[in-house]
Write a protein that holds these residues in place. Structure first.
Motif, mmCIF file in Angstrom:
data_model
loop_
_atom_site.group_PDB
_atom_site.id
_atom_site.type_symbol
_atom_site.label_atom_id
_atom_site.label_comp_id
_atom_site.label_asym_id
_atom_site.label_seq_id
_atom_site.Cartn_x
_atom_site.Cartn_y
_atom_site.Cartn_z
ATOM 1 N N GLU A 1 14.101 -13.935 5.220
ATOM 2 C CA GLU A 1 15.251 -13.823 4.315
ATOM 3 C C GLU A 1 15.295 -12.525 3.516
ATOM 4 O O GLU A 1 16.354 -11.964 3.302
ATOM 5 N N GLY A 2 14.148 -12.063 3.034
ATOM 6 C CA GLY A 2 14.174 -10.957 2.065
ATOM 7 C C GLY A 2 13.502 -9.672 2.516
ATOM 8 O O GLY A 2 12.775 -9.643 3.517
ATOM 9 N N TYR A 3 13.751 -8.609 1.744
ATOM 10 C CA TYR A 3 13.148 -7.299 2.019
ATOM 11 C C TYR A 3 11.627 -7.374 1.977
ATOM 12 O O TYR A 3 10.937 -6.859 2.856
ATOM 13 N N THR A 4 11.092 -8.004 0.929
ATOM 14 C CA THR A 4 9.637 -8.010 0.742
ATOM 15 C C THR A 4 8.943 -8.855 1.818
ATOM 16 O O THR A 4 7.790 -8.584 2.169
ATOM 17 N N ASP A 5 9.635 -9.869 2.357
ATOM 18 C CA ASP A 5 9.073 -10.646 3.469
ATOM 19 C C ASP A 5 8.804 -9.725 4.662
ATOM 20 O O ASP A 5 7.743 -9.774 5.279
ATOM 21 N N VAL A 6 9.802 -8.897 4.980
ATOM 22 C CA VAL A 6 9.683 -7.968 6.109
ATOM 23 C C VAL A 6 8.529 -7.006 5.878
ATOM 24 O O VAL A 6 7.662 -6.821 6.739
ATOM 25 N N ILE A 7 8.495 -6.389 4.702
ATOM 26 C CA ILE A 7 7.492 -5.350 4.409
ATOM 27 C C ILE A 7 6.078 -5.926 4.426
ATOM 28 O O ILE A 7 5.148 -5.322 4.968
ATOM 29 N N GLN A 8 5.910 -7.110 3.836
ATOM 30 C CA GLN A 8 4.582 -7.716 3.770
ATOM 31 C C GLN A 8 4.068 -8.086 5.164
ATOM 32 O O GLN A 8 2.905 -7.867 5.485
ATOM 33 N N PHE A 9 4.957 -8.635 6.003
ATOM 34 C CA PHE A 9 4.582 -8.968 7.377
ATOM 35 C C PHE A 9 4.184 -7.703 8.135
ATOM 36 O O PHE A 9 3.187 -7.672 8.855
ATOM 37 N N TYR A 10 5.009 -6.675 7.987
ATOM 38 C CA TYR A 10 4.776 -5.406 8.692
ATOM 39 C C TYR A 10 3.425 -4.817 8.281
ATOM 40 O O TYR A 10 2.650 -4.362 9.128
ATOM 41 N N GLN A 11 3.179 -4.820 6.999
ATOM 42 C CA GLN A 11 1.920 -4.272 6.475
ATOM 43 C C GLN A 11 0.719 -5.073 6.982
ATOM 44 O O GLN A 11 -0.337 -4.509 7.271
ATOM 45 N N ARG A 12 0.883 -6.384 7.127
ATOM 46 C CA ARG A 12 -0.208 -7.234 7.579
ATOM 47 C C ARG A 12 -0.495 -7.027 9.063
ATOM 48 O O ARG A 12 -1.585 -7.327 9.541
ATOM 49 N N GLY A 13 0.491 -6.486 9.809
ATOM 50 C CA GLY A 13 0.252 -6.209 11.232
ATOM 51 C C GLY A 13 1.221 -6.875 12.182
ATOM 52 O O GLY A 13 1.141 -6.702 13.398
ATOM 53 N N ILE A 14 2.145 -7.682 11.632
ATOM 54 C CA ILE A 14 3.187 -8.301 12.472
ATOM 55 C C ILE A 14 4.466 -7.500 12.265
ATOM 56 O O ILE A 14 5.124 -7.599 11.239
ATOM 57 N N GLN A 15 4.809 -6.677 13.261
ATOM 58 C CA GLN A 15 5.893 -5.706 13.083
ATOM 59 C C GLN A 15 7.226 -6.160 13.668
ATOM 60 O O GLN A 15 8.259 -5.555 13.370
ATOM 61 N N ASN A 16 7.222 -7.223 14.468
ATOM 62 C CA ASN A 16 8.477 -7.691 15.082
ATOM 63 C C ASN A 16 9.202 -8.650 14.138
ATOM 64 O O ASN A 16 9.437 -9.812 14.456
ATOM 65 N N GLU B 1 0.847 -1.198 0.000
ATOM 66 C CA GLU B 1 0.000 0.000 0.000
ATOM 67 C C GLU B 1 0.879 1.243 0.000
ATOM 68 O O GLU B 1 2.044 1.193 0.396
ATOM 69 N N GLU B 2 0.282 2.368 -0.424
ATOM 70 C CA GLU B 2 1.054 3.620 -0.525
ATOM 71 C C GLU B 2 1.681 4.004 0.809
ATOM 72 O O GLU B 2 2.833 4.433 0.863
ATOM 73 N N GLU B 3 0.916 3.857 1.889
ATOM 74 C CA GLU B 3 1.435 4.221 3.208
ATOM 75 C C GLU B 3 2.663 3.387 3.566
ATOM 76 O O GLU B 3 3.644 3.889 4.118
ATOM 77 N N THR B 4 2.632 2.087 3.224
ATOM 78 C CA THR B 4 3.762 1.192 3.503
ATOM 79 C C THR B 4 4.978 1.594 2.677
ATOM 80 O O THR B 4 6.106 1.633 3.181
ATOM 81 N N ILE B 5 4.746 1.910 1.400
ATOM 82 C CA ILE B 5 5.837 2.300 0.489
ATOM 83 C C ILE B 5 6.533 3.546 1.020
ATOM 84 O O ILE B 5 7.767 3.622 1.053
ATOM 85 N N ARG B 6 5.741 4.492 1.503
ATOM 86 C CA ARG B 6 6.320 5.738 2.040
ATOM 87 C C ARG B 6 7.028 5.479 3.368
ATOM 88 O O ARG B 6 8.093 6.033 3.632
ATOM 89 N N SER B 7 6.441 4.639 4.236
ATOM 90 C CA SER B 7 7.036 4.348 5.558
ATOM 91 C C SER B 7 8.430 3.763 5.425
ATOM 92 O O SER B 7 9.352 4.141 6.152
ATOM 93 N N PHE B 8 8.594 2.826 4.493
ATOM 94 C CA PHE B 8 9.890 2.161 4.321
ATOM 95 C C PHE B 8 10.831 2.930 3.395
ATOM 96 O O PHE B 8 11.964 2.500 3.165
ATOM 97 N N GLY B 9 10.370 4.064 2.869
ATOM 98 C CA GLY B 9 11.227 4.909 2.030
ATOM 99 C C GLY B 9 11.599 4.261 0.710
ATOM 100 O O GLY B 9 12.672 4.552 0.154
ATOM 101 N N LEU B 10 10.728 3.396 0.162
ATOM 102 C CA LEU B 10 11.036 2.692 -1.084
ATOM 103 C C LEU B 10 11.096 3.688 -2.244
ATOM 104 O O LEU B 10 10.418 4.714 -2.238
ATOM 105 N N GLY B 11 11.940 3.391 -3.230
ATOM 106 C CA GLY B 11 12.124 4.329 -4.334
ATOM 107 C C GLY B 11 12.472 3.629 -5.636
ATOM 108 O O GLY B 11 12.357 2.415 -5.769
ATOM 109 N N TYR B 12 12.930 4.450 -6.603
ATOM 110 C CA TYR B 12 13.281 3.912 -7.919
ATOM 111 C C TYR B 12 14.448 4.708 -8.497
ATOM 112 O O TYR B 12 14.460 5.949 -8.441
#
Length: 659
Positions: free
Chosen positions: A272-287, A148-159
């Motif tokens: 293992e990966g960046y997207t694993d962390v972000i997806q978990f965080y977005q779903r509500g598991i932040q640890n 989601e946009e909020e997640t993308i901004r929170s993690f500072g993702l870019g291009y």
């Protein structure tokens, strides 16, 4: 420059235990907090935080200080950076002048690299949200991944645009030096092939979506970049190279976002990966954190160990590399941590599973499928060696080898019992195997020690018993008293030296009311006593000055004007008594004596003891002057007798018996 009002507000607002709690798991210990040292590798807490005094002390490394000193030491912040970090944490507006291009160039190397990295993050974010290519390629990719946009901004993702030098040009135009662009690895410089041909500069992450990698305090250390094209020659993921600020083996992706949740939940999910962390965080598991595709290292484990003792390692459903990944589990066990393992259904990974399931379903799955490492390893390896006795024996040895890594004796025994049940083998055999492994480890360690000993000859000498420097201890006590009670008003018993009717010298008491710092200053001045240790002397005069000028003197404010060396000295003095609480003597029915004497008595006894010490020193000096000389020493001997008489009187006042 940051305004003084901002600095004062930061010091008044910041709570030391809250700030340090973001980096270290703290547990209540009386009026204080204790935790594992963030500066050394230890398993027994030696790090103390005093909320009352607002100072910390790390007894294993000797470091100490206030809240700003901690951030400067732990995060390598400059003083202004530490103030800004605290201001941001406590929503305090920072008043300062704009940083000029000239100031950017004058910043030290490390700071310059941080500034370049932060500029890069902002530039890549701008590309993602504002440029047509960024929105069409980068933003589309992230949204396809379900971010989601909020997640993308929170993690500072870019291009990073698919142009040779888009970022490099922008950074140079903004006043950043090419030297630092290269050192951070953001720009690659290729020397000209032919003579006279200029060097080519191009972006390392050209055409990649960008994942900023943060320190525990939120500073940008480096980047991970994922390619979106089908170029088989290029690596799918590319990380920043090692640099002054980025050490891959000491960093965990997502630790900045996860640290509070890890401490709160008392557990850390490792993926293992960046997207694993972000997806978990977005779903509500932040640890949740990631080792960013690298093999797990002891430094990374110690980062987690500061926040929790519990790690749950999450593996993909594909079991191909599972056995190799289990090597990281042994490293976690060596650090004395508790490990659970959870695998996802075949074809799923943490990213896809979190994306396709609700928070409740994800939490339920993790709870139901997280196995203790011994159960998991036994079941996994047992499947592989079901009908092969040789393989089964190797499996059991493999499991016992993992158990041998655990430092806690009780845990080792419990796991041996569990392994015996699962693998249907006697406990005695497993204990014997464990003992053999331990013996081999000891033998190897001994061999290494003997080899090291052969490399150089050690001269044996009798151990020298360290003498107590009484003057050092007394001067240290004077500083402590001034720091703790300097502005308190007390009733003191002053001692005046007079002759009685019989012609003998006596000490007559006389009461006087004064502030502690005034009493100490006047007594030392009257006796012409100068502190002999340089650090104490410096701190003493700064304290007297500060106490006389400020009615509302506070230790926290006083520390702001000291250099780091003096800050460490002051914190060491103030936290000395807290060292004993670390040992938990009360469990052994040993109770360290606490200060019970009143402040006035403490001041008087300290000054009197110092006087006695200096008198004895003077007597010894006079005696040496008379030895081996034929001159008339009547005057000197009379002076010695007077000093001896005074020393006797002072010791009587201190209730001490002289031999």
């Amino acid at each position: 420059m940051i305004s003084k009002s901002t600095i004062d507000q930061v010091y008044e607002t910041a709570r030391l235990e809250e700030v340090i709690g973001d980096f270290v798991q703290l547990k209540k210990s009386g009026a204080n907090f204790k935790g594992l040292s963030p500066f050394t590798d230890e398993r027994t807490p030696s790090f103390m935080v005093s909320p009352v005094k607002q100072i910390w002390k790390d007894f294993s490394s000797g470091k100490g200080g206030n809240v700003v000193a901690f951030l400067m030491e732990h995060e390598h912040f400059t003083y202004p950076e530490a103030i800004k970090y605290l201001a941001k944490k406590y929503n305090i507006e920072v008043e300062e002048t704009q940083r000029t291009d000239e100031q950017k160039q004058e910043a030290n190397e490390r700071e310059s690299m941080y500034l370049v990295s932060e500029f890069a993050r902002d530039h890549f974010q701008h590309n993602l949200w504002e440029s047509e290519l960024g929105k069409a390629i980068g933003l589309s990719y992230f949204k396809e991944r379900g971010f989601e946009e909020e997640t993308i901004r929170s993690f500072g993702l870019g291009y990073c645009l698919d142009h040779w030098d888009d970022f490099t040009k922008a950074a140079l135009e903004a006043g950043y030096q090419l030297n630092y662009l290269e050192k951070t690895g953001l720009t690659i410089i290729k020397e000209g092939a032919a003579e006279g041909e200029s060097n080519r500069k191009f972006d390392r992450f050209k055409g990649r979506v960008m994942f900023p990698i943060h320190s525990m305090s939120g500073r940008v250390l480096g980047f991970g970049g994922r390619i979106l094209g089908n170029n088989k020659k290029a690596a799918k993921y590319l990380n920043s190279p090692e640099s002054e600020i980025y050490h891959k083996s000491k960093v965990l992706y997502g630790i900045y976002f996860a640290k509070k949740a890890i401490a709160k939940e008392d557990n850390c999910f490792l993926v293992e990966g960046y997207t694993d962390v972000i997806q978990f965080y977005q779903r509500g598991i932040q640890n949740v954190v990631s080792s960013s595709g690298t093999a797990l290292t002891p430094e990374q484990i110690r980062l987690i160990n500061r926040l929790t003792k519990n790690i749950t390692v999450l593996f993909d459903g594909d079991a191909a590399g599972l056995r190799a990944s289990l090597r990281g589990v042994d490293l976690i066990l060596e650090q004395g941590m508790n490990v659970k393992i959870c695998t996802f259904p075949e074809g799923e990974d943490p990213d896809s599973f979190a994306k396709n399931n609700s928070l409740e379903e994800l939490q339920h799955y993790l709870q139901e499928n997280s196995k203790d490492f011994i159960q998991f390893k036994a079941s996994l390896l047992a499947e592989e060696s079901a009908n092969d006795p040789i393989k089964r024996a190797d499996t059991i040895r493999d499991i016992v080898n993992s158990i041998s890594k655990i430092p806690d004796t009780i845990k080792r025994e419990v796991y041996i019992q569990e392994c015996a049940q699962i693998m249907n083998i006697s406990e005695q055999v497993l204990f014997n195997t464990l003992a053999q492994i331990g013996q081999k480890a000891l033998s190897d360690a001994g061999k290494k020690a003997r080899e090291a000993q052969k490399a150089f000859e050690v001269v044996k000498s009798e151990p020298v018993q360290e003498k107590i420097d009484l003057q050092y201890e007394l001067e240290r006590k004077i500083i402590e008293v001034l720091l703790l009670y300097g502005n308190e008003e007390e009733e003191f018993e002053d001692l005046l030296l007079r002759e009685n009717e019989a012609g003998d010298l006596v000490l007559e008491p006389e009461s006087m009311a004064a502030k502690v710092y005034e009493k100490i200053f006047l007594d030392l001045q009257e006796d012409e006593i100068e502190l002999t240790h340089e650090k104490f002397r410096t701190i003493y005069y700064l304290l007297i000055s500060s106490l006389s000028e400020n009615e509302d003197f506070s230790i926290n404010t006083f520390l702001t004007d000291l250099d780091r060396e003096l800050v460490e000295e002051v914190s060491s003095i103030l936290m000395e008594e807290e060292r004993y609480t670390l040992h938990q003597w009360e469990r052994k029915d040993i109770y360290p004596k606490e200060k019970q004497a009143g402040v006035s008595q403490l001041v008087s006894e300290t000054i009197l003891t110092l006087r006695c010490y200096l008198i004895k020193k003077r007597i010894h000096s006079l005696q040496q002057n008379t030895e081996g000389s034929s001159e008339d020493h009547r005057e000197t001997l009379e002076e010695i007798m007077n000093y001896l008489q005074l020393n006797t009187l002072l010791n009587k006042k201190l209730n001490r018996v002289l031999s």
